[in-house]
Design a protein around this motif. Sequence first.
Motif, PDB file in Angstrom:
ATOM      1  N   ARG A  97      13.000   3.887 -15.222  1.00 10.48           N
ATOM      2  CA  ARG A  97      14.266   3.339 -14.713  1.00 10.48           C
ATOM      3  C   ARG A  97      14.688   3.937 -13.368  1.00 10.48           C
ATOM      4  O   ARG A  97      15.771   3.648 -12.887  1.00 10.48           O
ATOM      5  CB  ARG A  97      15.403   3.519 -15.734  1.00 10.48           C
ATOM      6  N   ILE A  98      13.847   4.800 -12.787  1.00 13.56           N
ATOM      7  CA  ILE A  98      14.158   5.378 -11.484  1.00 13.56           C
ATOM      8  C   ILE A  98      13.005   5.074 -10.538  1.00 13.56           C
ATOM      9  O   ILE A  98      11.868   5.482 -10.784  1.00 13.56           O
ATOM     10  CB  ILE A  98      14.370   6.905 -11.551  1.00 13.56           C
ATOM     11  N   GLU A  99      13.292   4.323  -9.486  1.00 12.15           N
ATOM     12  CA  GLU A  99      12.303   4.088  -8.438  1.00 12.15           C
ATOM     13  C   GLU A  99      12.683   4.928  -7.231  1.00 12.15           C
ATOM     14  O   GLU A  99      13.834   4.926  -6.809  1.00 12.15           O
ATOM     15  CB  GLU A  99      12.267   2.616  -8.035  1.00 12.15           C
ATOM     16  N   LEU A 100      11.712   5.634  -6.677  1.00 13.18           N
ATOM     17  CA  LEU A 100      11.952   6.465  -5.502  1.00 13.18           C
ATOM     18  C   LEU A 100      10.912   6.115  -4.447  1.00 13.18           C
ATOM     19  O   LEU A 100       9.709   6.330  -4.649  1.00 13.18           O
ATOM     20  CB  LEU A 100      11.859   7.948  -5.860  1.00 13.18           C
ATOM     21  N   GLY A 101      11.391   5.551  -3.345  1.00 14.17           N
ATOM     22  CA  GLY A 101      10.499   5.160  -2.267  1.00 14.17           C
ATOM     23  C   GLY A 101      10.788   5.960  -1.006  1.00 14.17           C
ATOM     24  O   GLY A 101      11.931   6.344  -0.759  1.00 14.17           O
ATOM     25  N   ILE A 102       9.750   6.204  -0.225  1.00 14.22           N
ATOM     26  CA  ILE A 102       9.872   6.930   1.037  1.00 14.22           C
ATOM     27  C   ILE A 102       9.386   6.019   2.165  1.00 14.22           C
ATOM     28  O   ILE A 102       8.272   5.478   2.089  1.00 14.22           O
ATOM     29  CB  ILE A 102       9.023   8.220   1.039  1.00 14.22           C
ATOM     30  N   ILE A 103      10.223   5.833   3.193  1.00 13.49           N
ATOM     31  CA  ILE A 103       9.800   5.082   4.380  1.00 13.49           C
ATOM     32  C   ILE A 103       9.151   6.063   5.348  1.00 13.49           C
ATOM     33  O   ILE A 103       9.836   6.923   5.910  1.00 13.49           O
ATOM     34  CB  ILE A 103      10.996   4.389   5.059  1.00 13.49           C
ATOM     35  N   PRO A 104       7.840   5.989   5.545  1.00 14.96           N
ATOM     36  CA  PRO A 104       7.151   6.969   6.404  1.00 14.96           C
ATOM     37  C   PRO A 104       7.594   6.867   7.862  1.00 14.96           C
ATOM     38  O   PRO A 104       8.058   5.819   8.317  1.00 14.96           O
ATOM     39  CB  PRO A 104       5.670   6.590   6.250  1.00 14.96           C
ATOM     40  N   PHE A 105       7.399   7.947   8.578  1.00 12.89           N
ATOM     41  CA  PHE A 105       7.760   7.972   9.995  1.00 12.89           C
ATOM     42  C   PHE A 105       7.123   6.826  10.768  1.00 12.89           C
ATOM     43  O   PHE A 105       7.747   6.211  11.624  1.00 12.89           O
ATOM     44  CB  PHE A 105       7.328   9.304  10.630  1.00 12.89           C
ATOM     45  N   GLY A 106       5.880   6.503  10.473  1.00 12.03           N
ATOM     46  CA  GLY A 106       5.181   5.495  11.260  1.00 12.03           C
ATOM     47  C   GLY A 106       5.235   4.094  10.682  1.00 12.03           C
ATOM     48  O   GLY A 106       4.474   3.218  11.107  1.00 12.03           O
ATOM     49  N   ALA A 107       6.145   3.850   9.730  1.00 13.11           N
ATOM     50  CA  ALA A 107       6.194   2.539   9.073  1.00 13.11           C
ATOM     51  C   ALA A 107       6.647   1.446  10.045  1.00 13.11           C
ATOM     52  O   ALA A 107       7.492   1.672  10.916  1.00 13.11           O
ATOM     53  CB  ALA A 107       7.146   2.583   7.882  1.00 13.11           C
ATOM     54  N   GLN A 108       6.081   0.264   9.870  1.00 18.57           N
ATOM     55  CA  GLN A 108       6.563  -0.903  10.617  1.00 18.57           C
ATOM     56  C   GLN A 108       7.756  -1.475   9.870  1.00 18.57           C
ATOM     57  O   GLN A 108       7.687  -1.705   8.663  1.00 18.57           O
ATOM     58  CB  GLN A 108       5.462  -1.949  10.742  1.00 18.57           C
ATOM     59  N   LEU A 109       8.849  -1.695  10.579  1.00 14.23           N
ATOM     60  CA  LEU A 109      10.097  -2.125   9.953  1.00 14.23           C
ATOM     61  C   LEU A 109      10.524  -3.499  10.456  1.00 14.23           C
ATOM     62  O   LEU A 109      10.458  -3.773  11.661  1.00 14.23           O
ATOM     63  CB  LEU A 109      11.222  -1.119  10.259  1.00 14.23           C
ATOM     64  N   ARG A 110      10.980  -4.332   9.535  1.00  7.92           N
ATOM     65  CA  ARG A 110      11.587  -5.599   9.940  1.00  7.92           C
ATOM     66  C   ARG A 110      13.002  -5.380  10.462  1.00  7.92           C
ATOM     67  O   ARG A 110      13.522  -6.166  11.231  1.00  7.92           O
ATOM     68  CB  ARG A 110      11.619  -6.575   8.758  1.00  7.92           C
ATOM     69  N   ARG A 111      13.637  -4.302   9.986  1.00 11.13           N
ATOM     70  CA  ARG A 111      14.961  -3.915  10.484  1.00 11.13           C
ATOM     71  C   ARG A 111      15.073  -2.403  10.415  1.00 11.13           C
ATOM     72  O   ARG A 111      14.729  -1.798   9.412  1.00 11.13           O
ATOM     73  CB  ARG A 111      16.083  -4.547   9.662  1.00 11.13           C
ATOM     74  N   SER A 112      15.585  -1.785  11.476  1.00 12.40           N
ATOM     75  CA  SER A 112      15.731  -0.331  11.460  1.00 12.40           C
ATOM     76  C   SER A 112      16.935   0.055  10.604  1.00 12.40           C
ATOM     77  O   SER A 112      17.924  -0.680  10.549  1.00 12.40           O
ATOM     78  CB  SER A 112      15.922   0.205  12.886  1.00 12.40           C
TER      79      SER A 112
END
Length: 284
Positions: free
Chosen positions: A204-219
């Motif tokens: 029931r807990i999702e933990l995601g990390i956006i890496p430094f070099g990730a491509q983003l659709r929105r900052s």
Amino acid sequence: MSTTDFQTAREALGARLRELRVEAGLDGKDLAARLGWQTSKVSRLQNGQQTPTRDDLTAWATALERPDVEAELHGLLSGLGMKERNRSWRRQLAGGHRGRQEIGVKLTGSTTRIRGLETSRIPGLIQTPEYARVVLDGLAEFRGIEPTTEAAVEARMRRQDALYDPEKTFHFVLCEAALYHRPCPTDVMAEQLDRLYNLVGQARIELGIIPFGAQLRRSPAHGFWIYDRRLVIVEMISEELWLTGEDDVTLYERAWEWLSESAEYGTIARRLIGRARASLVGLT
């Protein structure tokens, strides 16, 4: 503020009134006698069934010989009346952080699905006590308010009980910078990262990390929290935004979806957390 969230805030105020009475060693009948009120009024206020006036709260603090809590109680009352989007920190934290933390406890308790994005620090719902203590101390110093740190930390930890409620789900997304920005000593940060590592993959807990070099659709311009589909809270420097309109909620949900799709989960998330943890080795 929706009817649900108004009642949540009123119950938080009532819980604080009850706690103060108990700390003073009085039962409801004794306090009512001191105040010259009906016992039923004391009960209604404590149970969040009646909205107190400022005079009621001043009288409560005076009867308990606790003038030091008057500003805190008035701040909680001001929060009840904030129907506007912009909720001043100055008003909310008039008596320290504890009152706002109690509202957080009630708000989390009345929500079944919480989604949160943080750009540069660990979310309160998954902070360790020591990390929370340092963060709250720093915020109190920055805002020049009463540092009710121990009580605020206790409330923040109590809020975390919701993480183990089988009826609730949580989805946290952190920018990788949050793993490296240190508002605390190295040992405290190490313990905090260890906790994050162990949270990855829990039910029931999702933990995601956006890496430094990730491509983003929105900052990610700022952090925000979505409570079910009824409320979005955005923390700014001078105020909080409480957004309840359908268009606002829908827009933030879109931002959430775009950002969460750039996050890494599971094994890769653990690897990113582990790398940040390893970077602390040898630091003092």
